[in-house]
Each structure stands twice: as structure tokens, then as C-alpha cells.
Design an enzyme around this catalytic site. Structure first.
Site, PDB file in Angstrom:
ATOM      1  N   LYS A  56       1.510  -8.299  14.151  1.00 28.39           N
ATOM      2  CA  LYS A  56       1.459  -7.404  12.995  1.00 28.39           C
ATOM      3  C   LYS A  56       2.742  -7.481  12.162  1.00 28.39           C
ATOM      4  O   LYS A  56       2.705  -7.393  10.936  1.00 28.39           O
ATOM      5  CB  LYS A  56       1.209  -5.961  13.459  1.00 28.39           C
ATOM      6  CG  LYS A  56      -0.241  -5.702  13.880  1.00 28.39           C
ATOM      7  CD  LYS A  56      -1.219  -6.071  12.779  1.00 28.39           C
ATOM      8  CE  LYS A  56      -2.587  -5.457  12.933  1.00 28.39           C
ATOM      9  NZ  LYS A  56      -3.563  -5.998  11.960  1.00 28.39           N
ATOM     10  N   LYS A  90      30.668   8.166  -9.746  1.00 27.92           N
ATOM     11  CA  LYS A  90      29.314   8.070 -10.298  1.00 27.92           C
ATOM     12  C   LYS A  90      28.265   8.430  -9.245  1.00 27.92           C
ATOM     13  O   LYS A  90      27.111   8.052  -9.365  1.00 27.92           O
ATOM     14  CB  LYS A  90      29.055   6.657 -10.824  1.00 27.92           C
ATOM     15  CG  LYS A  90      29.947   6.262 -11.972  1.00 27.92           C
ATOM     16  CD  LYS A  90      29.492   6.902 -13.282  1.00 27.92           C
ATOM     17  CE  LYS A  90      30.305   6.387 -14.456  1.00 27.92           C
ATOM     18  NZ  LYS A  90      30.024   7.063 -15.704  1.00 27.92           N
ATOM     19  N   SER A 127     -15.551 -16.733  11.429  1.00 27.69           N
ATOM     20  CA  SER A 127     -14.291 -16.146  11.889  1.00 27.69           C
ATOM     21  C   SER A 127     -13.220 -16.382  10.825  1.00 27.69           C
ATOM     22  O   SER A 127     -13.242 -17.395  10.106  1.00 27.69           O
ATOM     23  CB  SER A 127     -13.844 -16.813  13.189  1.00 27.69           C
ATOM     24  OG  SER A 127     -12.501 -16.443  13.449  1.00 27.69           O
ATOM     25  N   TYR A 172       0.210  -7.720  20.035  1.00 30.82           N
ATOM     26  CA  TYR A 172      -0.303  -7.139  18.793  1.00 30.82           C
ATOM     27  C   TYR A 172       0.842  -6.783  17.834  1.00 30.82           C
ATOM     28  O   TYR A 172       0.806  -7.103  16.644  1.00 30.82           O
ATOM     29  CB  TYR A 172      -1.114  -5.902  19.169  1.00 30.82           C
ATOM     30  CG  TYR A 172      -1.744  -5.138  18.026  1.00 30.82           C
ATOM     31  CD1 TYR A 172      -2.888  -5.607  17.386  1.00 30.82           C
ATOM     32  CD2 TYR A 172      -1.235  -3.904  17.630  1.00 30.82           C
ATOM     33  CE1 TYR A 172      -3.495  -4.872  16.365  1.00 30.82           C
ATOM     34  CE2 TYR A 172      -1.827  -3.163  16.624  1.00 30.82           C
ATOM     35  CZ  TYR A 172      -2.953  -3.652  15.988  1.00 30.82           C
ATOM     36  OH  TYR A 172      -3.535  -2.920  14.988  1.00 30.82           O
TER      37      TYR A 172
END
Ligand code: NAI
Length: 736
Positions: free
Chosen positions: A166, A435, A73, A162
Site C-alpha cells: 500500500k 514575519k 485480473s 499489505y
């Protein structure tokens, strides 16, 4: 040329199926030795089998590739890396891909649902990567892929566990990218979309069939190749499309006033402004992120912020009624600056002068017969004139300090700076340029000693996000930088700054805590306080002064620099110099890093009076003729000022080989002054007789007039007291 991974060892976690399998096959096809890791679990993390990994290894070997299986794992990170070392002797690339799903609506998410997802995705990526890190560091090469998900970036119903894991992975990657860069370890993150057993539960079958893992794998391979310099990136990828993501932030709003509590009502009243993405910024790192916070601090402290928190400080372009173009020509302020030898010496020490160089003593010791002020001290009176907050009060503009960057500096001297006195600086807005991404404000500061113009400074200040008001892009008023010639420099001076350089320089009047306070510097994203740009400017200027002008301040005419990068106190400055006539182009680098810190820079010098072979007078000619010619030119330029200051007529008898060879009269009493070749018709206050050679010694500063007098080299008739004024004429005006 096709990208090869020959000689590279790659670990792909969760490579028994889906995306991981595709990565393993693709790396092997390009010559890599692959460790195919897979625990062989079901999509929720249940069960265990070696079959998945074995099957992929067989596929690779059948095609002639090199692969071994690993069935641990990802929570046993060390074992995965050990497999790579045992089979192939090294580890170059880690693709953290293994994953499971345990989707539940938020209230139904159990502790196990939460923990398992976090353990496999986030903790697993941490453990595998940590096990590989030192091997990558030692070999000075490593490429790491982290796998995030659109669910993490945007959120998704039923995926609280999840999506949090993530996005945690993205945070991990962001820091690894920063820690790894100096070891050539790059870490990038992907948020893939592909048909797999994970997605077949949520996507219709034909979509699962058409979104193929092979439309993701090429991005992973490129990001892992040694040619790829991408680091810390986040990419969405699927169906053959790849896009890069970054953060965007509104300009925001300060809603607090000095010495007043911050209130929720002020937040409410400024809400539109806080959330307005017009002219949004895209902070790329923590330093850029903290800029606004720090600038808010200084705005509040200086009383600039929140004078009317409800109305707010808009960006220059968006503020109602703001008209940057109308700001041009406006006077900003008139300020006075009183100083004596103490400030001159402190400044000289601040820009690195030292008594270990005997020729620095005249800038460090007030009792030195030639005690002088360094020419670049000329920025000090004008610095307080501009940075005292005036820049924020430019009429027609609505500037927020967070937007302001000191981009360039120009300084011109009209006479050597006095070593004490009171100078008056008048600042004006010379021009405002559009600019696009920002506005450039050219602030001109003229500094006077009484009525005499001593020096001129132009601050070029870039205001981020204030462009787009339809103004002009360039200005005739701008003192432009100039690139150095394309050849090796004519001279290079390397000099180390000290650990306390900024601590010393700030005493000359720049009190920004960024240069002294470690916690303040850390908030701004720097490891340690940084050196003042104008301190490096001072170093570079005196390198030129010493190298090309004998440390003679009267030869210094002007300097221009563009500030490119910061310097850390203690680093060495490397000034590269190119002589092109009287212009010395300069480029200043940090020696240790090679970073260029001053660009487009130059110093203009007045010509030298030193008799070089080609400038020696023809037979019978006198060196002093050149000096008198220059004195004549100066009288034409600034004669009336000199008349006010000197108010006397000087006669000269220049001798050669014991005979009078020339006579001159310098009239600084009548009209706007004049130089006459020959004796004066009217009254002469004092007459000097001196040989051509001794005159040149005096003019070049090698012989003091007093010493010349006592040595009998300089004979004086008339008002001897006026010889004191000689210095004004010779020292300030005779040097070519
Ligand atoms: P998949 O289920 O086909 O492959 C994941 C593999 O990881 C499986 O073979 C599984 O046995 C293995 N695995 C699970 N736990 C493991 C552990 N503790 N140690 C070692 N191996 C383990 O899934 P897919 O779609 O290929 O996903 C790959 C990665 O991409 C996952 O991290 C997933 O979250 C991510 N992802 C996939 C998307 C997609 O559209 N397929 C969308 C967004 C993210």
C-alpha cells in the site's frame, strides 16, 4: 452546478463489491460510461467468477446508466483498458481499487502471501495505469486514483505484506503526479475506511454497517473531475470526513565538521536536536527535501557547521540566548574588492551584452572612448561582502544556511562605477523583521571608492523558521518593492539567454555549483543548473537602460527586485516595462513558460538632459541653463567631495549665434564648491568657450570634449590640462 461526467469513460477495478461498486454506481449516475472490472475472487484472492461484475453492470443499466463488465485480473492491465476502448472508444479515468488481504504475523508470512499481495495491489495498479497512460497523454486529460491504506501509512500488526504494497502504491502515485502534470494527467491517492467484506473480519458489525462506501465515493468523484486541479495528494477518508496528509520534518542538525570523520557519538549527542519537531518544515517535493542536505554540504565546507557539534546550530529563534532584534545596527564586515576593465567586461557579457548591438560596445571594449561599467555591476563587490559567509555570523542570531533565501535586492548608485580600482564595502544589519514563519534580515552594504560613496545595496534575506521572536513585522529601513501599474506595459523586450549564460555569469564571483554542475543541480531537484537571480536582474536592468536611458549609465539611479522563480539558461527573458515619470516599473518573465521571475521591480532613472520640446528654453533661453542649474544642485549635495577630487575653478562662456549669451563659473576649489552665474571675481584656472548647441552635444555624450577641441568647437584658455577633469563634471554630474 452539479459535477457531470457525461462523455467520460471510467474504469473501476474490483468494482464487483465494496468500495469499487459504489464508485461505479456513482460515476454512472453522473453520466459516465463505466467499465466494471472484477475478477470475482474471495478476499484472499481465491476462486474466480463473472457474477460480481455482471451484477453491478445490471444495476447501472437498470437505472439508465452506461456500463460494461470486464472479468480480467488487474495483472492483465492491457485487457482492462482494451475493454474500455472496445466499448466506449476512450479511457479518461482509472480508479485502482481491486484488492485482497492475506494477513499473517510477520514470521508466518509466506512467499505466496507476500507475492500475491504485491502482485494484485502494487503491480496491478502499475499495469492497469501504464496501459491507460498513453491514451490519456494523447488526449491531454487523465485522472487516476490509487488506493492506499492507513495500514501502509502507519503500519498494522499482521499486515507486513499489505502495508508495504500500500505504501508502494503511494510512491508510485507520487511519481505519476510529477510525470503526468504536463499532460493534464493527475494522480491522487486515498486511504479509505468503509465497511466491506474486507473489513467485516476486523470491525464489529455495527461499525461495518455505519461506515458506508457512499461516504468515500464523493471524494473519488471530485478528484477525478476535470475541474479538480489537485495532483499528488494523499487523503484519508471515511464516515463523511476527509483529511489531507503531508510530510513533516524536523529542522535537523549537522553533526559533522570539515576534514573530520562523522561519528556515531556526534549523532547520539545531537539526538534531541535531530528529533525536535519545533519549527518543523514540511518539504513538499524532492527539491525542498534536498535543500537541507545541500546546505549541510556547504556549511561543512565553509567551516560553518559543527564548530561545536554537541551544542549544535539551532534555529535563530530557538537558539539559547539568540536575540535577533539585537542584531539590528551591527556591523558585519569591511571587505575590499579590486578590479579592472576585465571584470567590467566579463560582467557585461555575463548579463547578456553582445557586440552584435553596436551600442553595447562601450561596455565591452576598454578602448572605446566612452568605456563604462554597467550600473548593476554595483552588486558584485557587495555580493562577496555578504555571501562570503558574513550572513551566518550575524551577532545575536544563530543561522543555518539551509534556512536562508535571497529574497530581494536593492541597488542605488551615487555616481557611475569606475571601470577599475579598489572599492571598500561596509556591511551592516539594517534591521531584523519577524514575519512569523521566518525572519527577514535587511543587510545594507555601502561601497566606497576611497572616501566617496559609490553605491548602496540592500540584501533582503529570508531566514525560514527564524520568526516568532516577538519582533516587528515591517521596517522603515526596508526598500519596498512596488507593483507595476494595471495597464499594458509601455515597452517589452524579449531576449534569449544562452545555454552558457550561468557558466559565464558565475565568473563574476558567484561560485555556487548549483549554476554549473548538473549533478549538484539534480541533487537540488532541478533538471539542469539554474541561472543566477542576479543575472536576470542584470538583464532586466540593461533592458531599461537601453529602452529609457540611451544606455547611459549616469542616468541609472536605483533598482529594486524581488526574486520569484528560477530561470534555466537558454530560456528567453521577457522584460515588461511601464514608465511612470522617472520610475520604470518592471516585471520579468520566462517567455517559454510565462513564469514571473522578477516581481515588484523598478528602476529609477535620473531625468534626461535631452531637450524635449516642452523643456526647450523659451525664446532667448539656453539649453545649457538647465544643465548648469543641475550642476548647481549637485554641488550643493556633494560639493566638498568634488572639491577634493577636482580642485579647480572653471569659467564658461556660452555663445549663441556667435555672441556670448551666458557666463558661468564652477568653483570646485574653495570651501564646499559653488556655481556662480557670471564671471568669477577671483582666479579662474581654465575658461571654456562653446556654443549652447555644442555644449549640449558634449553633455549628452554625442561629442567628446577632445574632439570638440580639435574641431575648434570648444575653445580653451588657461590650464588646458584641467580640461581632462571636464569629463568628471559633465559626464557624472551634468546629466539630469
Ligand atoms: P472488497 O473485497 O469488497 O472489494 C475488492 C474487490 O476487488 C473484490 O470484489 C474482488 O473480487 C476484487 N479483486 C480482487 N482481486 C482482483 C484482481 N486481481 N483483479 C480484479 N479484481 C480483483 O474490498 P473493499 O473494502 O471494497 O476494498 C477496496 C480497496 O480499498 C482495496 O484496495 C482495499 O485494500 C482498500 N481499502 C479498504 C479499506 C476498507 O476499510 N474497506 C481500508 C483500506 C483500504
Amino acid at each position: 452546478m452539479s459535477l457531470s461526467f457525461e462523455g467520460k469513460v471510467v474504469l473501476v477495478t474490483g468494482a464487483g463489491g465494496g468500495l469499487g461498486r459504489e464508485y461505479a454506481l456513482a460515476f454512472a449516475a453522473k453520466g459516465a460510461s463505466v467499465v466494471v472490472n472484477d475478477l470475482g475472487v474471495d478476499t484472499a484472492g481465491g476462486g474466480k467468477s463473472s457474477a460480481a461484475a455482471d451484477k453491478v453492470v445490471e444495476e447501472i443499466r437498470a437505472k439508465g446508466g452506461k456500463a460494461v463488465a470486464n472479468y480480467d485480473s488487474v495483472e492483465d492491465g492491457e485487457k482492462l483498458i482494451q475493454s474500455a476502448l472496445d466499448a466506449f472508444g476512450r479511457i479518461d479515468i482509472v480508479v485502482n481499487n481491486a484488492g485482497i488481504l492475506r494477513d499473517r504475523s510477520f514470521p508466518r508470512t509466506s512467499d505466496l502471501d507476500w507475492d500475491l499481495i504485491h502482485r494484485i495491489h502494487l503491480r496491478g495498479s502499475f499495469l492497469v495505469t501504464r496501459a491507460a497512460w498513453n491514451h490519456m497523454k494523447k488526449q491531454k486529460f487523465g485522472r487516476i486514483i490509487m488506493t492506499a491504506s492507513a495500514a501502509g501509512i502507519y503500519g498494522n500488526f499482521g499486515q507486513a505484506n499489505y502495508s508495504s504494497a500500500k505504501l508502494g502504491i503511494l510512491g508510485l502515485a507520487n511519481t505519476l503526479a510529477i510525470e503526468g502534470i504536463k499532460h493534464n494527467i493527475h494522480c491522487n491517492t486515498i486511504a479509505p475506511v468503509a465497511g466491506s467484506r474486507l473489513t467485516e473480519t476486523v470491525m464489529p458489525p455495527d461499525l461495518v454497517a455505519s461506515l458506508k462506501p457512499e461516504h468515500v465515493a464523493p471524494l473519488v468523484l471530485w478528484l477525478c473531475h476535470e475541474q479538480c486541479q489537485e495532483n499528488g495528494g494523499l487523503f484519508e477518508v471515511g464516515a463523511g470526513w476527509i483529511g489531507k496528509l503531508r510530510w513533516e520534518r524536523t529542522r535537523g542538525q549537522v553533526v559533522r565538521q570539515k576534514n573530520k570523520p562523522m561519528t556515531p557519538e556526534a549523532v547520539r549527542d545531537n539526538w534531541d536536536k535531530i528529533c525536535d519537531f519545533a519549527n518543523a518544515t514540511k518539504p513538499a517535493n524532492i527539491a525542498e527535501s534536498l535543500e537541507s542536505i545541500l546546505s549541510a554540504l556547504s556549511q561543512v565546507e565553509s567551516g560553518e557547521a559543527g564548530a561545536n557539534p554537541t551544542a549544535g546550530l539551532g534555529s535563530a529563534a530557538s537558539g539559547s540566548g539568540a536575540n535577533p532584534a539585537a542584531a539590528a545596527g551591527q556591523t558585519l564586515s569591511t571587505t575590499s574588492f579590486t578590479y579592472d576593465h576585465l571584470q567590467c567586461i566579463l560582467y557585461a557579457l555575463g548579463v547578456g551584452m553582445s557586440t552584435k548591438d553596436p551600442d553595447h560596445l562601450k561596455f565591452l571594449y576598454e578602448g572605446h572612448p566612452d568605456f563604462s561599467c554597467l550600473p548593476t555591476f554595483g552588486v558584485i563587490p557587495s555580493f562577496s561582502a555578504i555571501m562570503g559567509g558574513q550572513i551566518l555570523q550575524i551577532p545575536g542570531m544563530d543561522i543555518n544556511l539551509a534556512q536562508v533565501l535571497h529574497g530581494e535586492q536593492y541597488l542605488e548608485l551615487f555616481r557611475p562605477l569606475p571601470t577599475s580600482g579598489t572599492l571598500t564595502s561596509v556591511s551592516t544589519v539594517a534591521d531584523v523583521l519577524d514575519k512569523g514563519s521566518g525572519a527577514v534580515i535587511l543587510c545594507d552594504v555601502k561601497t566606497y571608492n576611497g572616501e566617496e560613496l559609490v553605491c548602496f545595496n540592500q540584501f533582503s534575506v529570508f531566514v525560514v523558521g527564524a520568526g516568532g521572536f516577538g519582533g516587528k513585522r515591517s521596517s522603515e529601513q526596508a526598500k519596498a518593492p512596488a507593483p507595476p501599474p494595471k495597464r499594458a506595459p509601455d515597452a517589452v523586450v524579449i531576449e534569449s539567454t544562452t545555454r552558457d549564460q550561468a557558466a559565464l555569469y558565475r565568473l563574476s564571483g558567484d561560485w555556487n555549483p548549483l549554476h554549473i554542475d548538473p549533478s549538484f543541480a539534480a541533487m537540488a531537484g532541478f533538471k539542469t543548473p539554474i541561472l543566477h537571480g542576479l543575472c536576470s536582474f542584470g538583464f532586466a536592468a540593461r533592458h531599461v537602460l537601453k529602452q529609457f536611458a540611451d544606455n547611459d549609465p549616469s542616468r541609472f539611479k536605483a533598482i529594486k527586485v524581488r526574486f520569484a522563480k528560477p530561470v534555466i539558461p537558454g530560456q528567453s527573458l521577457q522584460t515588461e516595462m511601464w514608465k511612470e515619470g522617472n520610475r520604470i516599473h518592471i516585471q520579468c518573465k520566462v517567455k517559454e513558460t510565462g513564469d514571473v521571475v522578477l516581481t515588484g521591480a523598478y528602476v529609477d532613472l535620473h531625468g534626461s538632459t535631452k531637450a524635449s520640446p516642452e523643456s526647450l528654453p523659451q525664446e532667448g533661453g539656453l539649453s545649457s541653463d538647465l544643465v548648469f542649474a543641475e550642476i548647481g544642485r549637485r554641488i550643493k549635495d556633494v560639493g566638498s567631495e568634488l572639491v577634493k577630487k577636482v580642485n579647480a575653478v572653471f569659467g564658461w562662456e556660452i555663445t549663441k549665434n556667435g555672441k556670448t549669451a551666458a557666463q558661468w563659473t564652477i568653483d570646485l576649489k574653495n570651501g564646499s564648491g559653488s556655481l556662480i552665474k557670471g564671471p568669477h571675481g577671483g582666479k579662474v584656472d581654465v575658461t571654456f568657450a562653446v556654443s549652447d548647441e555644442d555644449f549640449m552635444e558634449v553633455v549628452t555624450g554625442k561629442l567628446q570634449p577632445q574632439k570638440a577641441f580639435f574641431a575648434g568647437k570648444l575653445k580653451v584658455k588657461g590650464n588646458i590640462m584641467l580640461s581632462q577633469k571636464l569629463e568628471v563634471i559633465l559626464k557624472d554630474y551634468a546629466k539630469l
